[in-house]
Each structure stands twice: as C-alpha cells, then as structure tokens.
Write a protein that holds these residues in place. Structure first.
Motif, PDB file in Angstrom:
ATOM      1  N   VAL A   1       0.893  -1.270  -0.092  1.00 45.15           N
ATOM      2  CA  VAL A   1      -0.052  -0.109  -0.061  1.00 45.15           C
ATOM      3  C   VAL A   1       0.890   1.048   0.033  1.00 45.15           C
ATOM      4  CG1 VAL A   1      -1.816   1.091   1.218  1.00 45.15           C
ATOM      5  CG2 VAL A   1      -1.662  -1.256   1.444  1.00 45.15           C
ATOM      6  N   TYR A   2       0.504   2.191  -0.674  1.00 47.46           N
ATOM      7  CA  TYR A   2       1.348   3.559  -0.565  1.00 47.46           C
ATOM      8  C   TYR A   2       0.233   4.626  -1.062  1.00 47.46           C
ATOM      9  CZ  TYR A   2       5.239   6.613  -0.467  1.00 47.46           C
ATOM     10  OH  TYR A   2       5.901   7.555  -0.094  1.00 47.46           O
ATOM     11  N   ASN A   3      -0.280   5.015   0.227  1.00 49.91           N
ATOM     12  CA  ASN A   3      -1.307   6.069   0.295  1.00 49.91           C
ATOM     13  C   ASN A   3      -0.680   7.265   0.370  1.00 49.91           C
ATOM     14  OD1 ASN A   3      -3.718   7.730   0.186  1.00 49.91           O
ATOM     15  ND2 ASN A   3      -4.850   6.363   1.572  1.00 49.91           N
ATOM     16  N   ARG A   4      -0.266   8.053  -0.621  1.00 48.44           N
ATOM     17  CA  ARG A   4       0.498   9.507  -0.567  1.00 48.44           C
ATOM     18  C   ARG A   4      -0.206  10.465   0.237  1.00 48.44           C
ATOM     19  NH1 ARG A   4       5.365  10.304  -3.035  1.00 48.44           N
ATOM     20  NH2 ARG A   4       4.932   8.334  -4.456  1.00 48.44           N
TER      21      ARG A   4
ATOM     22  N   ALA B   1      -2.835  10.415   2.149  1.00 52.33           N
ATOM     23  CA  ALA B   1      -3.191  10.261   3.369  1.00 52.33           C
ATOM     24  C   ALA B   1      -1.659  10.514   4.231  1.00 52.33           C
ATOM     25  CB  ALA B   1      -3.845   8.852   3.702  1.00 52.33           C
ATOM     26  N   LEU B   2      -0.832   9.845   3.755  1.00 56.45           N
ATOM     27  CA  LEU B   2       0.568  10.186   4.623  1.00 56.45           C
ATOM     28  C   LEU B   2       0.639  11.607   4.846  1.00 56.45           C
ATOM     29  CD1 LEU B   2       2.806   7.677   2.875  1.00 56.45           C
ATOM     30  CD2 LEU B   2       2.074   7.752   5.156  1.00 56.45           C
TER      31      LEU B   2
ATOM     32  N   LYS C   1      -1.604  13.093   7.193  1.00 58.74           N
ATOM     33  CA  LYS C   1      -1.060  12.774   8.453  1.00 58.74           C
ATOM     34  C   LYS C   1      -0.031  13.743   9.007  1.00 58.74           C
ATOM     35  CE  LYS C   1      -3.778   9.927  10.580  1.00 58.74           C
ATOM     36  NZ  LYS C   1      -4.467  10.323  11.643  1.00 58.74           N
TER      37      LYS C   1
ATOM     38  N   ASP D   1      -1.092  16.911  10.098  1.00 62.43           N
ATOM     39  CA  ASP D   1      -1.913  16.795  11.562  1.00 62.43           C
ATOM     40  C   ASP D   1      -0.826  16.833  12.430  1.00 62.43           C
ATOM     41  OD1 ASP D   1      -4.209  16.851  10.091  1.00 62.43           O
ATOM     42  OD2 ASP D   1      -4.695  14.744  10.735  1.00 62.43           O
ATOM     43  N   ILE D   2       0.247  16.122  12.428  1.00 65.23           N
ATOM     44  CA  ILE D   2       1.142  15.959  13.506  1.00 65.23           C
ATOM     45  C   ILE D   2       2.213  17.136  13.539  1.00 65.23           C
ATOM     46  CG2 ILE D   2       0.620  13.511  14.020  1.00 65.23           C
ATOM     47  CD1 ILE D   2       3.575  13.043  12.954  1.00 65.23           C
TER      48      ILE D   2
ATOM     49  N   ASN E   1      -4.738  10.275  17.997  1.00 66.62           N
ATOM     50  CA  ASN E   1      -5.146   9.840  16.616  1.00 66.62           C
ATOM     51  C   ASN E   1      -4.009  10.319  15.677  1.00 66.62           C
ATOM     52  OD1 ASN E   1      -4.687  12.635  17.140  1.00 66.62           O
ATOM     53  ND2 ASN E   1      -6.874  13.076  17.226  1.00 66.62           N
ATOM     54  N   GLY E   2      -2.678  10.043  16.054  1.00 67.38           N
ATOM     55  CA  GLY E   2      -1.784  10.363  14.856  1.00 67.38           C
ATOM     56  C   GLY E   2      -1.375   9.003  14.342  1.00 67.38           C
ATOM     57  N   PRO E   3      -0.481   8.991  13.593  1.00 68.82           N
ATOM     58  CA  PRO E   3      -0.024   7.714  12.736  1.00 68.82           C
ATOM     59  C   PRO E   3       0.601   6.850  13.653  1.00 68.82           C
ATOM     60  CG  PRO E   3       1.318   9.383  12.009  1.00 68.82           C
ATOM     61  CD  PRO E   3       0.260  10.180  12.945  1.00 68.82           C
TER      62      PRO E   3
ATOM     63  N   ILE F   1       2.784   1.592   8.111  1.00 66.86           N
ATOM     64  CA  ILE F   1       2.414   2.790   8.392  1.00 66.86           C
ATOM     65  C   ILE F   1       1.081   2.865   8.660  1.00 66.86           C
ATOM     66  CG2 ILE F   1       2.513   5.266   8.611  1.00 66.86           C
ATOM     67  CD1 ILE F   1       5.150   5.357   7.190  1.00 66.86           C
TER      68      ILE F   1
ATOM     69  N   GLY G   1      -2.783   4.667  10.069  1.00 69.44           N
ATOM     70  CA  GLY G   1      -3.488   5.853  10.164  1.00 69.44           C
ATOM     71  C   GLY G   1      -3.514   6.326  11.771  1.00 69.44           C
TER      72      GLY G   1
ATOM     73  N   THR H   1      -4.031   1.208   6.797  1.00 68.43           N
ATOM     74  CA  THR H   1      -2.650   1.254   6.343  1.00 68.43           C
ATOM     75  C   THR H   1      -2.333   2.272   5.468  1.00 68.43           C
ATOM     76  OG1 THR H   1      -2.900  -1.352   6.650  1.00 68.43           O
ATOM     77  CG2 THR H   1      -0.927  -0.413   5.620  1.00 68.43           C
ATOM     78  N   LEU H   2      -1.620   3.083   5.577  1.00 72.27           N
ATOM     79  CA  LEU H   2      -1.242   4.041   4.824  1.00 72.27           C
ATOM     80  C   LEU H   2      -0.038   3.663   3.839  1.00 72.27           C
ATOM     81  CD1 LEU H   2      -1.476   6.963   7.120  1.00 72.27           C
ATOM     82  CD2 LEU H   2      -3.266   6.090   5.792  1.00 72.27           C
TER      83      LEU H   2
END
Lengths: 291, 322
Positions: free
Chosen positions: A46-49, A51-52, A55, A58-59, B137-139, B258, B260, B267-268
C-alpha cells in the motif's frame, strides 16, 4: 552480530533464487511469488501518499517553530552508503554527525546562550562511573596487549638480526681459520722444500693455537672445592650480596640441579661435627614443659 | 435527542467558517487548530489563539516506553538505553503482546498523559519490532529492529550527561518521499527532548544520527568532545579539534507498515520489499530440508540412466577363461 544481520538481505536474495531452481523441478509455483520480494517490490503493497501527507500535516509542528525547539539539522549524504561495508557505513554516519554538530554549534553560538558544559558542572551521566571504569579498563588492556605484541615483534626482529650477524661472524671466523691453516701449511711446505733450515721441534710446538683450544679453561674440578659443591666453588665466591643471598647460593650449590646426588647426601666427618643446623630454641621448649 | 443537537451545532459552526476562509488561516499547531476554531466559532478568538500560539510554541511531548512480555535481555537493555536517552519519557510495565494490545496501549498512554509511544515488541525471543505511535489520533509505524548494540558494550566508549538535549541530524534523503517525511517528523518529535523540560540539562553534548541507507533507518548516538573554557562560545579553531565518540546504542529500523491511527487504523504504507524474519527462517529451513527425498530421487535417476544406456558387452570378457 551486525554483519550477520546485514548480510541477511543479500543472502535472502541468493537463497530465494536457489530455491526457485530446486522447486521448479519438483512442485508448486504458488509460493514462488512470495520470496521474490526483495528483488522486486510486491504488488500488494500500500502507498497512500495523500493520506500520509495529510497525517504529516496533522502532527507536524508549526512551520515557524524556532530552531532551538527542534535542534534538527539536515545533512546531505554525498553518495549512497554501501550497507555491508561496515567501515564506510560508520564513516558516513560519523561524517553526518560531525557536520551536523558543526552547524548546530555555530547556530547555538550565534544565539549567545550557554550551551557548553562548564568543567565544574557535575551531574548524572548516561553511563555510570562503574561502567566507565570497565570501559577504561578494557581500553587500557587493549593498549597493553598491543604494546606487548609490538615488543614481542621487536624482540623477534632483533633475534633474527642477531642470528644473521652471528652467522656472518662464524663464517668470517671459519674463513680466517682456513686462511691461517692454509698459510701455515704453505709455510711448512716451504720449509720442507728449503730443507729444515732451523731446528724442527719448536716450530711444531709453536702452533698449538691452531685448534684454538689452548686458551679455554678446563671444565674439570677446581682445587679447593668441597665434595658436596655442585657449583664448583661458585657458591663461595658470592660475597657481599647479603646474608640471604649467600645462604641461597650455598643451598643451590648443595641441593641444586645437576650432577650425581648419591655422595652428597651422606654425612662426612665434617658434617657430623657441624651443629649449625640444630634448633637453638629447643631448650626453651623444655623449660616451658617443666613449668 | 443528542443527534438533533449535534446537527444544530454543526449548522451554527458552518456559518462562521465561511467567513473564516477569507482571512489567512492560522498556522497549524501541535494540538490542532481545527477543533479549537470549531469550538470557539467566531473570528476574534481565532485571531487571539493565533497570536498566542505562533510565538510561544511549547513542546509538551511525553513518550510512553514499554515492551512486551517475554522480551529478551538484549532488547530490554536497548529499551532501557532509550529510556535513559529520553528524559521526557515514562516507562511502564510490560504489556502482553496480544491481538488487543493496541487498545491496551492506547489506554495506557491515555492514563499516563502521554502523546506518543514507543513499544518494543519481542516475538519468539529473537525478533524485535518497534512500534512508534503518536497517540490520540496520530499515525503509528511498525519497524523491524536489527543490528542492535546496547550502551553496555565496552566498545562504545563515549559518555554524556543524562538528559542533555540531543542535536538531531537527519540525512537529506528523508525528504525524498512522503513516508520518509512522516517518519522524520515522528522521530523528531519523539526523540527531541522538549526545551526547558524539567529533567533536561541546559547543555548540548551529544548528537543523534538518523540516516537512511538501504531503505533502513540507522540510529547512532555520539558524544561531542570539544575543548572549551567558556560555556557560551567556542575557542578559536575549536570546531576543528572537535571529535565525536560513540556512546550507543546502535540499531537499525526497517519500516514495515504505517497505520493511520495509533496502534491500528487504515494502512497508509506497506513496505514492498519487506520479508519477515519468519519467512527468512522458513526459507533457510526449507533449503536444508528434503535431504532424503533428494537422495532417493538421485538414486532412481541413476537407475533410469543405467537402464536407458546399458553397457556394451565386453569383448575381452572371456579371454582368460580358457
């Protein structure tokens, strides 16, 4: 440990290929797509760019965070690191740390805040003193070992050199001797031919040194050495070295290595009269018992 | 009833939000501006928040460090070393490594008021996995840890203050992809001691190295040894005389996945090149196996071969028989 682990990666690939060959002859191909993973990426990954990145947004800390909060420095890696080569890999990491520290210290210096530990600042360290003692001991031991090895190597070298020199000397001596003998022979022949011009006897006697033994001391018994003395009177020669030394020498001469033992352990007329060895304090003990 | 109220609230929020779009959006903060602005609603307060937040950034990171049960001593020592390097961490009891460990860990983190978590999970007494999670709620990331050297090893001769803030160095290839960037941010937040933390010491005498080589993250920790007399400035040429001594620990992280959420979620990212150590061992074993079968096969093959091409009759066979 490290090597072993790192090498895993390479071995995996090799083994996988071997296995494939083996199995292709015998059975199932169902698993063959599993163990190719390292050589080519699996399709199910999986590679969900988006979403990465989301995130990350977010952080992550705000963009304008002062550097003193993060203390982080990015260092360019000049070239790809060969992971299996321990030395170059560690060197690359060291260089990264070195460059990073340089930059960070410059920045910290420009901030004007104290950042270096003063020499009188004592505080708890990550490793205990006890542990550091051990580390020190190990370093010292290693150093000592190296020195010893060096010394041994030097000694060996010196020995080799000495041997060479000795061989050279022996050769020279042999040559000299040969030359001498040769010259003497020549001289004799000459004399013979000339018909013994002078009296013959003294000439022969004059060359006793030919074999070079006339100057050596005979190894037989020397005069004035007692029958029990194995050192040949050397024990008595050691004067002025203290009482214990003398005693030791005497004992060595009496009980030490070499020679026949049979005669020496028996009493002779001298030793029977010798009362030196008797215990002087014996009378005391008797007195005590009487009381 | 509850539902109804919620609806009305969102509707109320939606109206000021439209206005908000016109002025510049405040920079994001650690705690997340989204919730705050939604709760507060009106513009003025948002601006106040912005004014307050952007200059005064306070890092309140707290890291929970735990491990699974049945961890072996080497990995436990590694964990303890990490604990000694992070003054802003809280160590907790071992956690049973079960299916539901994620929930347990999340609860634990909540209880301990932490914002991130390092969980050392040991499987089969030989494989170490490291979970790194930002907590509410972080990764979260799962790594396979290899090439472990603990601080106790006598080869690593350096030493530094306990709790001094490290200088972090990252190799630039952390920027090359999204997941590396995310990992970098997480490493930065977890491993950097917050400024003015009460257990932190005000000097900088060690440096961490995070470097990507062969798609693994390598960690090193060096002591900085620099000759100096003053505390706030280096002597001339001091940087040239600087040298680094390794303190340890060393380890190498191979990212597996990784997620979410924290300890779960979608899974990201999944490492396409990852082979689990179990598979590696299975391969090794399989390579060794089948000895007997191979022997039998070789024998039959030989037999078949002999059958198919028989020896020619020997013309000299009966020369000596007369």
């Amino acid at each position: 440990m490290e090597e072993h682990l790192v090498n895993h990666d390479t071995t995996i690939g090799g083994e996988a290929e071997d296995l494939n060959e083996e199995r292709s002859a015998s059975e199932s191909e169902s698993e063959s797509d599993e163990d190719v993973k390292l050589t080519e990426p699996s399709k199910t990954a999986v590679y969900n760019r988006d979403a990465l990145l989301d995130k990350l947004g977010d952080i992550s800390w705000p963009e304008n965070v002062v550097w003193i909060h993060t203390l982080s420095i990015d260092i360019d890696q000049e070239q790809e690191v060969d992971v299996n080569d321990d030395l170059t890999r560690e060197l690359a990491f060291y260089n990264q740390a070195f460059e990073g520290t340089k930059q960070a210290y410059q920045k910290l210096q420009s901030l004007g805040l104290p950042f270096l530990r003063p020499p009188d600042y004592y505080a708890e360290m990550v490793k205990t003193d006890n542990h550091m003692q051990k580390v020190k001991g190990r370093v010292l031991a290693e150093k000592r070992k190296m020195e010893e090895a060096e010394e041994r190597r030097k000694a060996r070298e010196a020995k080799r050199l000495a041997k060479e020199i000795q061989a050279q000397k022996m050769k020279e001596r042999a040559k000299q001797k040969k030359q001498d003998i040769e010259s003497v022979k020549k001289w004799r022949k000459q004399r013979q031919q000339s018909g013994f011009a002078d009296h013959g006897n003294d000439a022969d006697l004059g060359f006793d040194f030919e074999d070079g033994k006339s100057f050596e001391r005979s190894k037989g018994k020397r005069p004035g050495v007692s029958p029990g003395d194995r050192s040949g009177g050397k024990g008595k020669q050691a004067f002025g070295k203290g009482k214990t030394q003398k005693k030791r020498e005497f004992r060595n001469s009496k009980f030490g290595f070499g020679g026949r033992k049979g005669m020496k352990k028996q009493n002779t007329a001298d030793t029977t009269y010798d009362v030196k060895g008797f215990n002087k304090g014996e009378g005391k003990g008797n007195k005590k018992r009487k009381r | 009833m509850g539902k109804k109220r919620k609806h009305s609230e969102t509707a109320a929020v939606a109206v000021p939000k439209k206005d908000e779009a016109a002025p510049e959006r405040p920079a994001r903060t650690l705690l997340g501006w989204k919730d705050k602005s939604e709760v507060n609603g009106d513009d003025s307060q948002v601006k106040d928040v912005e004014l307050d937040d952007s200059p005064i950034f306070r890092n309140k990171e707290k890291v929970l460090v735990t491990c699974s049960r049945r961890i072996n001593f080497r990995y436990r020592h590694l964990m303890l070393n990490v604990v000694s390097l992070l003054p802003h961490c809280k160590k907790d009891n071992k956690v049973e490594s079960m299916e539901s460990k994620g929930a347990t860990l999340n609860e634990l983190v909540e209880l301990k008021n932490c914002s991130s978590c390092l969980f050392f999970e040991c499987r089969k007494g030989k494989d170490l996995y490291l979970w790194m999670a930002k907590c509410p709620n972080g990764p979260s990331v799962k790594f396979l840890v290899s090439a472990v050297h603990t601080m106790e090893e006598l080869k690593l001769t350096g030493n530094h203050l306990k709790g001094s803030r490290p200088i972090l160095t990252f190799s630039t290839n952390f920027e090359k992809d999204a997941h590396w960037r995310l990992l970098k941010e997480m490493l930065l937040q977890i491993f950097e001691t917050p400024k003015d933390h009460r257990k932190a010491k005000p000097f900088h005498d060690h440096v961490f190295v995070f470097s990507i080589a062969d798609d693994h993250i390598w960690f090193r920790n060096y002591q900085i040894d620099v000759p100096h007399n003053e505390t706030d400035k280096l002597p001339r040429g001091g940087l040239e005389q600087m040298n680094l001594v390794e303190v340890g620990p060393r380890f190498c992280l191979n990212p597996i996945k990784i997620f979410g959420g924290s300890f779960g979620g979608p899974t990201l990212y999944a490492n396409p090149l990852y082979v689990s150590p179990n598979q590696v061992r299975a391969l090794e074993k399989r390579k060794k196996s089948g000895k007997y079968a191979k022997k039998i096969k070789a024998k039959t093959r030989r037999k078949m071969h002999e059958m198919s091409n028989p020896l020619e009759p020997d013309e000299f066979a009966d020369t000596w028989k007369e």
